[in-house]
Enzyme design. Structure first.
Site, PDB file in Angstrom:
ATOM      1  N   ASN A 134      15.053  25.859  75.838  1.00 56.09           N
ATOM      2  CA  ASN A 134      13.656  25.994  75.402  1.00 56.09           C
ATOM      3  C   ASN A 134      13.701  26.525  73.979  1.00 56.09           C
ATOM      4  O   ASN A 134      13.922  27.709  73.752  1.00 56.09           O
ATOM      5  CB  ASN A 134      12.918  26.973  76.326  1.00 56.09           C
ATOM      6  CG  ASN A 134      11.533  27.316  75.799  1.00 56.09           C
ATOM      7  OD1 ASN A 134      11.012  26.632  74.912  1.00 56.09           O
ATOM      8  ND2 ASN A 134      10.937  28.368  76.344  1.00 56.09           N
TER       9      ASN A 134
ATOM     10  N   LYS B 291      11.403  26.863  71.844  1.00 51.62           N
ATOM     11  CA  LYS B 291      10.196  27.573  71.401  1.00 51.62           C
ATOM     12  C   LYS B 291       9.777  27.082  70.003  1.00 51.62           C
ATOM     13  O   LYS B 291      10.032  25.937  69.660  1.00 51.62           O
ATOM     14  CB  LYS B 291      10.407  29.080  71.438  1.00 51.62           C
ATOM     15  CG  LYS B 291      10.987  29.544  72.778  1.00 51.62           C
ATOM     16  CD  LYS B 291      10.888  31.013  72.976  1.00 51.62           C
ATOM     17  CE  LYS B 291      11.623  31.397  74.246  1.00 51.62           C
ATOM     18  NZ  LYS B 291      11.356  32.761  74.659  1.00 51.62           N
TER      19      LYS B 291
ATOM     20  N   HIS C 251       4.994  28.681  81.066  1.00 55.23           N
ATOM     21  CA  HIS C 251       5.887  29.676  80.455  1.00 55.23           C
ATOM     22  C   HIS C 251       5.091  30.964  80.231  1.00 55.23           C
ATOM     23  O   HIS C 251       3.915  30.926  79.863  1.00 55.23           O
ATOM     24  CB  HIS C 251       6.447  29.148  79.136  1.00 55.23           C
ATOM     25  CG  HIS C 251       7.564  29.998  78.611  1.00 55.23           C
ATOM     26  ND1 HIS C 251       7.326  31.195  77.965  1.00 55.23           N
ATOM     27  CD2 HIS C 251       8.908  29.862  78.689  1.00 55.23           C
ATOM     28  CE1 HIS C 251       8.485  31.746  77.647  1.00 55.23           C
ATOM     29  NE2 HIS C 251       9.461  30.966  78.079  1.00 55.23           N
TER      30      HIS C 251
ATOM     31  N   GLU D 264       4.992  32.992  77.896  1.00 57.02           N
ATOM     32  CA  GLU D 264       4.383  33.146  76.568  1.00 57.02           C
ATOM     33  C   GLU D 264       3.060  32.391  76.482  1.00 57.02           C
ATOM     34  O   GLU D 264       2.137  32.817  75.780  1.00 57.02           O
ATOM     35  CB  GLU D 264       5.378  32.690  75.487  1.00 57.02           C
ATOM     36  CG  GLU D 264       6.493  33.723  75.330  1.00 57.02           C
ATOM     37  CD  GLU D 264       7.820  33.173  74.862  1.00 57.02           C
ATOM     38  OE1 GLU D 264       7.878  32.032  74.368  1.00 57.02           O
ATOM     39  OE2 GLU D 264       8.829  33.904  75.003  1.00 57.02           O
TER      40      GLU D 264
ATOM     41  N   GLU E 237      11.576  33.273  85.613  1.00 60.34           N
ATOM     42  CA  GLU E 237      11.797  33.937  84.335  1.00 60.34           C
ATOM     43  C   GLU E 237      11.100  35.298  84.337  1.00 60.34           C
ATOM     44  O   GLU E 237       9.904  35.387  84.015  1.00 60.34           O
ATOM     45  CB  GLU E 237      11.225  33.083  83.204  1.00 60.34           C
ATOM     46  CG  GLU E 237      11.893  31.720  83.079  1.00 60.34           C
ATOM     47  CD  GLU E 237      11.866  31.227  81.642  1.00 60.34           C
ATOM     48  OE1 GLU E 237      12.928  30.839  81.149  1.00 60.34           O
ATOM     49  OE2 GLU E 237      10.807  31.258  81.002  1.00 60.34           O
TER      50      GLU E 237
ATOM     51  N   GLY F  50      13.895  37.083  76.008  1.00 57.25           N
ATOM     52  CA  GLY F  50      14.036  37.439  74.601  1.00 57.25           C
ATOM     53  C   GLY F  50      14.322  38.911  74.348  1.00 57.25           C
ATOM     54  O   GLY F  50      14.246  39.375  73.217  1.00 57.25           O
TER      55      GLY F  50
ATOM     56  N   SER G 267      17.256  35.832  78.887  1.00 54.76           N
ATOM     57  CA  SER G 267      18.467  36.330  78.241  1.00 54.76           C
ATOM     58  C   SER G 267      19.747  35.857  78.923  1.00 54.76           C
ATOM     59  O   SER G 267      20.732  36.588  78.991  1.00 54.76           O
ATOM     60  CB  SER G 267      18.431  37.859  78.133  1.00 54.76           C
ATOM     61  OG  SER G 267      17.308  38.264  77.355  1.00 54.76           O
TER      62      SER G 267
HETATM   63  C1  PEP Z   1      12.655  31.484  77.748  1.00 53.84           C
HETATM   64  O1  PEP Z   1      11.772  31.908  77.010  1.00 53.84           O
HETATM   65  O2  PEP Z   1      12.457  30.465  78.449  1.00 53.84           O
HETATM   66  C2  PEP Z   1      13.909  32.218  77.785  1.00 53.84           C
HETATM   67  C3  PEP Z   1      14.642  32.133  78.841  1.00 53.84           C
HETATM   68  O3  PEP Z   1      14.194  32.953  76.661  1.00 53.84           O
HETATM   69  P1  PEP Z   1      15.513  33.853  76.394  1.00 53.84           P
HETATM   70  O4  PEP Z   1      16.702  33.079  76.928  1.00 53.84           O
HETATM   71  O5  PEP Z   1      15.563  34.014  74.912  1.00 53.84           O
HETATM   72  O6  PEP Z   1      15.308  35.109  77.125  1.00 53.84           O
END
Ligand code: PEP
Length: 253
Positions: free
Chosen positions: A9, A11, A95, A97, A167, A173, A212
């Site tokens: 992803n 972003k 997601h 966000e 998630e 992040g 992460s």
């Molecule tokens: C995401 O936003 O889908 C995600 C998993 O981000 P990160 O790996 O940076 O935590």
């Protein structure tokens, strides 16, 4: 046997040149990745580039959101038909966000999912709890509510051959990753909840972990029985890191 999926992803990151370099960097090693499905979810403006560069490769691609509407006066939105026009296979929906910054409710997310599915895309359905919710012992209540909104709108068939991404918002992040045990617990909970409606759909459902995930922790996470791969944010922006996660999955497949 579920085929693992590692999906990036990206972003709202990078330039056209960065996107091309990243796609080419990943593709250069795809001959060594045969058992894991690999996908990238790129920003809308780079879908044309993805279509050009990934045409004859095994890498699938998709978008990070999709409209719940067919077409019309919805300024700024992108329809499922448009994504298909550019050869997309996947669309991320729900997601955290988007739930946070675009006020997407469980019902809106479910409608986006059903719209994507109706047109022939495979939605990647994100669920997850905030830190406050986890600390308040609400993790299962929250992910169940998010999942149930979809099941109420689309029924269990919505998830046939489907993809969910668990998630935890506190891990996205932040550099803080859920432990394999924490992640497995929620993945198993989600699969059981789906199995209560259909054992067959639950068996075929791929549940990715996101938050992460990186080369150093990918293997211990993907090794868990109900973790079928990863949705990768930050580590998907560097071809070598993303590929290392694909290799970690490959070693277990
Ligand atoms: C995401 O936003 O889908 C995600 C998993 O981000 P990160 O790996 O940076 O935590």
């Amino acid at each position: 046997m579920r085929q693992p999926l590692v999906a990036g992803n990206w972003k709202m990151n990078g330039s056209k040149a960065d996107a091309a370099a990243l796609i080419n960097g990943i593709n250069a090693e795809m001959n060594k990745i045969t058992k894991t499905e690999v996908a990238v979810c790129v920003p809308f403006p780079y879908l044309y580039l993805a279509e050009q560069l990934l045409a004859d490769t095994s890498i699938r691609y998709g978008a990070q959101d999709v409209s719940r509407e067919d077409s019309g006066a919805f300024t700024g939105q992108v329809s499922a038909a448009m994504l298909l026009d550019f050869g997309c296979h996947y669309a991320i929906v729900g997601h955290s966000e988007r739930r946070m910054f675009n006020a997407e409710s469980d019902v809106i997310v479910a409608r986006k999912f059903m719209q994507a599915k109706k047109l022939g895309l495979t939605p990647i359905f994100c669920v997850g709890e905030s830190l406050e919710e986890r600390e308040g012992g609400q993790t299962e209540t929250v992910v169940a509510r998010q999942l149930d909104a979809l099941l109420e709108l689309g029924g269990i068939d919505a998830l046939a051959n489907g993809v969910i991404a668990y998630e935890p918002v506190w891990a996205i992040g932040t550099g803080v990753t859920a432990t394999p045990e924490q992640a497995q617990e929620v993945h198993a909970f989600l699969r059981h909840r789906v199995a209560a409606n259909s054992a067959e759909v639950a068996t075929g459902l791929r549940i990715l972990y996101g938050g992460s995930m990186k080369p150093s922790n990918a293997q211990e996470l993907i090794r868990q029985p109900d973790i079928d791969g990863g949705l990768i944010g930050g580590a998907a922006l560097k071809a070598s890191d993303f590929l290392a996660i694909c290799h970690a999955s490959e070693a277990l497949a």
